[in-house]
Design a protein around this motif. Structure first.
Motif, short mmCIF file in Angstrom:
data_model
loop_
_atom_site.label_atom_id
_atom_site.label_comp_id
_atom_site.label_asym_id
_atom_site.label_seq_id
_atom_site.Cartn_x
_atom_site.Cartn_y
_atom_site.Cartn_z
N CYS A 169 46.67 92.49 -18.34
CA CYS A 169 46.33 91.47 -19.34
C CYS A 169 46.04 92.07 -20.71
O CYS A 169 45.87 91.32 -21.68
N GLN A 170 45.99 93.39 -20.82
CA GLN A 170 45.71 94.03 -22.11
C GLN A 170 46.76 93.69 -23.15
O GLN A 170 46.46 93.61 -24.34
N ASP A 203 47.82 85.22 -19.49
CA ASP A 203 47.80 86.63 -19.89
C ASP A 203 48.56 87.52 -18.92
O ASP A 203 48.94 88.63 -19.28
N PHE A 235 38.08 86.19 -13.89
CA PHE A 235 39.41 85.75 -14.29
C PHE A 235 39.64 84.30 -13.87
O PHE A 235 39.19 83.87 -12.81
N ALA A 262 35.54 88.29 -10.49
CA ALA A 262 35.48 89.20 -11.64
C ALA A 262 35.56 88.46 -12.97
O ALA A 262 35.53 89.09 -14.03
N THR A 267 36.93 95.33 -7.07
CA THR A 267 37.00 96.18 -8.27
C THR A 267 38.43 96.58 -8.56
O THR A 267 38.88 96.56 -9.72
N GLU A 323 42.96 93.51 -15.30
CA GLU A 323 42.51 93.88 -16.65
C GLU A 323 43.58 94.69 -17.37
O GLU A 323 43.85 94.48 -18.55
N TYR A 324 44.23 95.59 -16.63
CA TYR A 324 45.27 96.43 -17.24
C TYR A 324 46.45 95.58 -17.71
O TYR A 324 46.88 95.69 -18.87
N ALA A 340 40.44 93.62 -9.94
CA ALA A 340 39.97 93.33 -11.30
C ALA A 340 40.52 94.36 -12.28
O ALA A 340 40.93 94.01 -13.40
N ASN A 341 40.53 95.63 -11.88
CA ASN A 341 41.06 96.68 -12.75
C ASN A 341 42.56 96.49 -13.01
O ASN A 341 43.04 96.68 -14.14
#
Length: 212
Positions: free
Chosen positions: A208-209, A32, A7, A5, A198, A205-206, A201-202
């Motif tokens: 690391c925000q 992150d 990262f 993804a 997926t 992503e959350y 990755a989601n």
């Protein structure tokens, strides 16, 4: 899955974590997000300096808490040595990690062995960790039992207990996946699921925000 993804991932095996895992917030801020998967709290609390030499070192679980408070991301993945764990030996309920999780930990062995299989249920279809994931989920063979913390986003449940929950602590984001990312709790049906990559990755992503 995460590298696919996009990262960049630095993986530290459990047997190297006592010496290789960062000791300061500043070191952690090079990343992150931090993911702990099936690693008992003693692995990070009792390295050789402490256990063999009797030398004081930083409490790296408090370091993780402080890192998240300042904007870092954190996720715990389930297993025999996650959350409270087998025979309560993972004992994160007695550490600073318990302060930052979007779920509350039990004080006893928290394993739920569902050897006949349990199918996850979507509790919040609008959760960001469920972006681009559709249909029925593959079954799992166990998980760590936790209870929902107020204001957490419980995205997916198993047997009515949190499977995926999201939260925040200070400026940072936190998440849990209370089953395992690999067998045995994570079945072959799960790890080969078309949305496996997926999902992770989601989650990444959350968390690391809020990262640097």
């Amino acid at each position: 899955a995460l590298e696919t993804a996009g990262f960049e991932v630095e993986y530290i095996p459990n047997h190297l974590a006592p010496t290789k895992f960062p000791f300061t917030v500043e070191e952690l801020q090079e990343y992150d997000g931090v993911i702990l998967s099936d690693i008992g709290s003693n692995t990070l609390l009792l390295n050789d300096d402490v256990f063999v030499k009797g030398i004081a070192v930083p409490d790296r679980l408090q370091v993780i808490r402080d890192y998240v408070k300042l904007g870092g991301g954190f996720c715990m993945v389930g297993g025999y040595m996650s959350f409270t764990g087998i025979d309560a030996k993972a004992r994160y309920n007695q550490t600073a990690i318990a302060d930052i999780l979007p779920v509350k930990l039990l004080d006893i062995d928290d394993r739920c062995e569902t050897c006949d299989g349990v199918t996850p249920v979507v509790a919040n279809s609008n959760s960001p960790v469920l972006n681009n994931i559709e249909g029925e989920w593959p079954f799992l063979l166990g998980y760590n039992k936790t209870t929902e913390r107020e204001q957490a986003d419980v995205a997916v449940t198993v047997n009515g207990d949190p499977l995926i929950a999201l939260g925040s602590y200070g400026e940072g984001k936190t998440a849990v996946f209370t089953s395992d990312c690999a067998p045995h709790w994570g079945t072959m049906e799960f790890v080969n699921w078309e949305y496996y990559k997926t999902l992770w990755a989601n989650i990444a992503e959350y968390i690391c925000q809020g990262g640097n």
